[in-house]
Design a protein around this motif. Structure first.
Motif, PDB file in Angstrom:
ATOM      1  N   ILE A  67       0.828  -1.210   0.000  1.00  0.00           N
ATOM      2  CA  ILE A  67       0.000   0.000   0.000  1.00  0.00           C
ATOM      3  C   ILE A  67       0.868   1.267   0.000  1.00  0.00           C
ATOM      4  O   ILE A  67       0.777   2.085  -0.903  1.00  0.00           O
ATOM      5  CB  ILE A  67      -0.957   0.012   1.213  1.00  0.00           C
ATOM      6  N   ALA A  68       1.685   1.486   1.012  1.00  0.00           N
ATOM      7  CA  ALA A  68       2.539   2.685   1.076  1.00  0.00           C
ATOM      8  C   ALA A  68       3.692   2.541   0.086  1.00  0.00           C
ATOM      9  O   ALA A  68       4.414   1.540   0.121  1.00  0.00           O
ATOM     10  CB  ALA A  68       3.083   2.873   2.485  1.00  0.00           C
ATOM     11  N   PRO A  69       3.884   3.491  -0.820  1.00  0.00           N
ATOM     12  CA  PRO A  69       4.962   3.394  -1.806  1.00  0.00           C
ATOM     13  C   PRO A  69       6.333   3.165  -1.167  1.00  0.00           C
ATOM     14  O   PRO A  69       6.658   3.761  -0.147  1.00  0.00           O
ATOM     15  CB  PRO A  69       4.904   4.767  -2.501  1.00  0.00           C
ATOM     16  N   VAL A  70       7.099   2.299  -1.788  1.00  0.00           N
ATOM     17  CA  VAL A  70       8.426   1.945  -1.273  1.00  0.00           C
ATOM     18  C   VAL A  70       9.335   3.168  -1.212  1.00  0.00           C
ATOM     19  O   VAL A  70      10.228   3.251  -0.371  1.00  0.00           O
ATOM     20  CB  VAL A  70       9.058   0.848  -2.161  1.00  0.00           C
ATOM     21  N   GLU A  71       9.114   4.129  -2.093  1.00  0.00           N
ATOM     22  CA  GLU A  71       9.985   5.294  -2.178  1.00  0.00           C
ATOM     23  C   GLU A  71       9.831   6.261  -1.003  1.00  0.00           C
ATOM     24  O   GLU A  71      10.695   7.123  -0.784  1.00  0.00           O
ATOM     25  CB  GLU A  71       9.714   6.059  -3.474  1.00  0.00           C
ATOM     26  N   LEU A  72       8.762   6.141  -0.249  1.00  0.00           N
ATOM     27  CA  LEU A  72       8.539   7.057   0.879  1.00  0.00           C
ATOM     28  C   LEU A  72       9.620   6.892   1.939  1.00  0.00           C
ATOM     29  O   LEU A  72      10.004   5.773   2.280  1.00  0.00           O
ATOM     30  CB  LEU A  72       7.170   6.802   1.514  1.00  0.00           C
ATOM     31  N   LYS A  73      10.076   8.006   2.485  1.00  0.00           N
ATOM     32  CA  LYS A  73      11.097   7.938   3.522  1.00  0.00           C
ATOM     33  C   LYS A  73      10.506   7.445   4.838  1.00  0.00           C
ATOM     34  O   LYS A  73      11.154   6.732   5.601  1.00  0.00           O
ATOM     35  CB  LYS A  73      11.757   9.303   3.729  1.00  0.00           C
ATOM     36  N   HIS A  74       9.253   7.852   5.113  1.00  0.00           N
ATOM     37  CA  HIS A  74       8.596   7.409   6.345  1.00  0.00           C
ATOM     38  C   HIS A  74       7.211   6.867   5.982  1.00  0.00           C
ATOM     39  O   HIS A  74       6.200   7.577   6.082  1.00  0.00           O
ATOM     40  CB  HIS A  74       8.482   8.561   7.347  1.00  0.00           C
ATOM     41  N   PRO A  75       7.126   5.604   5.577  1.00  0.00           N
ATOM     42  CA  PRO A  75       5.884   5.002   5.076  1.00  0.00           C
ATOM     43  C   PRO A  75       4.661   5.113   5.991  1.00  0.00           C
ATOM     44  O   PRO A  75       3.543   5.253   5.471  1.00  0.00           O
ATOM     45  CB  PRO A  75       6.288   3.534   4.864  1.00  0.00           C
ATOM     46  N   PRO A  76       4.803   5.061   7.326  1.00  0.00           N
ATOM     47  CA  PRO A  76       3.598   5.149   8.172  1.00  0.00           C
ATOM     48  C   PRO A  76       2.810   6.445   7.988  1.00  0.00           C
ATOM     49  O   PRO A  76       1.637   6.513   8.367  1.00  0.00           O
ATOM     50  CB  PRO A  76       4.166   5.043   9.598  1.00  0.00           C
ATOM     51  N   GLU A  77       3.418   7.480   7.407  1.00  0.00           N
ATOM     52  CA  GLU A  77       2.744   8.752   7.208  1.00  0.00           C
ATOM     53  C   GLU A  77       2.002   8.829   5.877  1.00  0.00           C
ATOM     54  O   GLU A  77       1.467   9.865   5.508  1.00  0.00           O
ATOM     55  CB  GLU A  77       3.753   9.907   7.290  1.00  0.00           C
ATOM     56  N   TYR A  78       1.940   7.725   5.169  1.00  0.00           N
ATOM     57  CA  TYR A  78       1.296   7.687   3.859  1.00  0.00           C
ATOM     58  C   TYR A  78      -0.175   8.109   3.949  1.00  0.00           C
ATOM     59  O   TYR A  78      -0.891   7.723   4.871  1.00  0.00           O
ATOM     60  CB  TYR A  78       1.403   6.277   3.281  1.00  0.00           C
ATOM     61  N   ASP A  79      -0.613   8.899   2.966  1.00  0.00           N
ATOM     62  CA  ASP A  79      -2.008   9.339   2.875  1.00  0.00           C
ATOM     63  C   ASP A  79      -2.686   8.480   1.810  1.00  0.00           C
ATOM     64  O   ASP A  79      -2.422   8.631   0.617  1.00  0.00           O
ATOM     65  CB  ASP A  79      -2.060  10.816   2.494  1.00  0.00           C
ATOM     66  N   PHE A  80      -3.553   7.580   2.229  1.00  0.00           N
ATOM     67  CA  PHE A  80      -4.103   6.579   1.312  1.00  0.00           C
ATOM     68  C   PHE A  80      -5.045   7.166   0.269  1.00  0.00           C
ATOM     69  O   PHE A  80      -5.582   8.259   0.414  1.00  0.00           O
ATOM     70  CB  PHE A  80      -4.810   5.471   2.103  1.00  0.00           C
ATOM     71  N   LYS A  81      -5.254   6.357  -0.805  1.00  0.00           N
ATOM     72  CA  LYS A  81      -6.134   6.718  -1.914  1.00  0.00           C
ATOM     73  C   LYS A  81      -7.344   5.780  -1.939  1.00  0.00           C
ATOM     74  O   LYS A  81      -7.306   4.696  -1.354  1.00  0.00           O
ATOM     75  CB  LYS A  81      -5.369   6.608  -3.239  1.00  0.00           C
ATOM     76  N   PRO A  82      -8.423   6.171  -2.614  1.00  0.00           N
ATOM     77  CA  PRO A  82      -9.596   5.297  -2.712  1.00  0.00           C
ATOM     78  C   PRO A  82      -9.265   3.912  -3.268  1.00  0.00           C
ATOM     79  O   PRO A  82      -9.847   2.909  -2.860  1.00  0.00           O
ATOM     80  CB  PRO A  82     -10.523   6.068  -3.657  1.00  0.00           C
ATOM     81  N   SER A  83      -8.305   3.857  -4.199  1.00  0.00           N
ATOM     82  CA  SER A  83      -7.934   2.568  -4.788  1.00  0.00           C
ATOM     83  C   SER A  83      -7.298   1.634  -3.754  1.00  0.00           C
ATOM     84  O   SER A  83      -7.381   0.411  -3.879  1.00  0.00           O
ATOM     85  CB  SER A  83      -6.964   2.782  -5.954  1.00  0.00           C
ATOM     86  N   ASP A  84      -6.690   2.222  -2.725  1.00  0.00           N
ATOM     87  CA  ASP A  84      -6.091   1.402  -1.666  1.00  0.00           C
ATOM     88  C   ASP A  84      -7.174   0.677  -0.863  1.00  0.00           C
ATOM     89  O   ASP A  84      -6.986  -0.454  -0.421  1.00  0.00           O
ATOM     90  CB  ASP A  84      -5.249   2.268  -0.724  1.00  0.00           C
ATOM     91  N   ILE A  85      -8.298   1.353  -0.687  1.00  0.00           N
ATOM     92  CA  ILE A  85      -9.417   0.749   0.048  1.00  0.00           C
ATOM     93  C   ILE A  85      -9.900  -0.502  -0.682  1.00  0.00           C
ATOM     94  O   ILE A  85     -10.122  -1.554  -0.071  1.00  0.00           O
ATOM     95  CB  ILE A  85     -10.577   1.750   0.195  1.00  0.00           C
ATOM     96  N   LYS A  86     -10.024  -0.395  -1.982  1.00  0.00           N
ATOM     97  CA  LYS A  86     -10.487  -1.528  -2.792  1.00  0.00           C
ATOM     98  C   LYS A  86      -9.510  -2.695  -2.698  1.00  0.00           C
ATOM     99  O   LYS A  86      -9.924  -3.860  -2.603  1.00  0.00           O
ATOM    100  CB  LYS A  86     -10.669  -1.096  -4.243  1.00  0.00           C
ATOM    101  N   LYS A  87      -8.227  -2.398  -2.734  1.00  0.00           N
ATOM    102  CA  LYS A  87      -7.214  -3.456  -2.642  1.00  0.00           C
ATOM    103  C   LYS A  87      -7.359  -4.230  -1.336  1.00  0.00           C
ATOM    104  O   LYS A  87      -7.275  -5.462  -1.310  1.00  0.00           O
ATOM    105  CB  LYS A  87      -5.812  -2.849  -2.731  1.00  0.00           C
ATOM    106  N   ILE A  88      -7.564  -3.506  -0.257  1.00  0.00           N
ATOM    107  CA  ILE A  88      -7.691  -4.146   1.053  1.00  0.00           C
ATOM    108  C   ILE A  88      -8.997  -4.920   1.163  1.00  0.00           C
ATOM    109  O   ILE A  88      -9.039  -6.015   1.724  1.00  0.00           O
ATOM    110  CB  ILE A  88      -7.575  -3.085   2.170  1.00  0.00           C
TER     111      ILE A  88
END
Length: 264
Positions: A67-88
């Motif tokens: 879900i959180a892009p690998v490129e993020l320096k601090h992944p827990p701060e990721y702001d999710f998208k509607p498409s992420d909800i569907k994946k889960i």
């Protein structure tokens, strides 16, 4: 003759019936095995971050989405998208640590089935990674694959631990960020103080610098030791917890951090 003919017909019918039943049972067994293999290969697994994703892959998972892009320096701060909800929602399994705020929000707001959520402890020590990957493997039925990974992982850690002893790390006095403390201690370093993750005051920075450490092991994802480095003159390294693009496995991650510490 009529009785003999009738008996032969009845015998043939019985034999044909047995053959059909036998073939049917064998087909069911083969089909069942194929479906089990198919389930293992096609079961969709959603992981919160690169860290939990590589833990899932170490456990034997084949179809993992992060879900959180690998490129993020601090992944827990990721702001999710509607498409992420569907994946889960559509995933067979969801793997997370629990501190990922974006995952908690999605799960709570969308009534995600708790039965498919696997919560793991993310600490990069040998014992913990073996334990957590086993927990995942037992859930998704890939224990044999996890055991194969443990063999590879053990070989790598044996090399790292041997290099640690050769480098006399037990004589190296270390200040370490709290999120890398367990990892650092597991390697045998002399940890004189743990700092973070709260903001360090000028007074605290001065106090830590006065300890005159030989090494500062800082957190790449939330570095807080720069001022301590400047005041103390100690060498500082930033290690990873969350794997980056270049770390394609937990083994890669352990080697990456060990190289920064000159123990691989």
């Amino acid at each position: 003759m009529k009785f003999k003919k009738a008996f032969m017909i009845l015998l043939i019918i019985c034999l044909l019936t047995l053959a059909v039943i036998g073939c049917s049972n064998n087909t069911d067994e083969i089909t069942g095995a194929d479906e089990t293999l198919k389930d293992l290969e096609e079961a969709s697994i959603v992981a919160s971050t690169s860290w939990t994703a590589l833990m899932a892959e170490a456990a034997g998972a084949k179809n993992v989405t992060i879900i959180a892009p690998v490129e993020l320096k601090h992944p827990p701060e990721y702001d999710f998208k509607p498409s992420d909800i569907k994946k889960i929602q559509e995933a067979d399994w969801v793997i997370m640590a629990g501190y990922e705020a974006f995952m908690n929000k999605i799960i709570e707001a969308n009534n995600i089935d708790q039965e498919k959520i696997i919560r793991v402890k993310t600490t990069n020590t040998y014992d913990n990674l073996v334990e957590q990957t086993k927990i995942i493997a037992e859930k998704i039925n890939t224990v044999n694959l996890q055991q194969e990974w443990v063999s590879e992982f053990s070989n790598t850690m044996d090399v790292i631990m041997e290099k640690s002893k050769e480098g006399n790390v037990s004589d190296i006095r270390v200040l370490v960020h709290t999120h890398l403390a367990a990892y650092t201690k597991s390697l045998g370093y002399d940890v004189v103080e743990v700092y973070g993750a709260e903001e360090l005051s000028p007074a605290k920075i001065g106090e830590l610098a006065k300890l005159q450490p030989d090494l500062i092991i800082d957190n790449y994802h939330n570095p807080q030791g720069i001022a301590i480095e400047e005041l103390s003159g100690a060498k500082r390294v930033e290690l990873r917890n969350f794997p980056g693009v270049e770390q394609e496995s937990l083994v890669d991650l352990m080697i990456y951090n060990a190289k920064l510490l000159n123990i691989y």
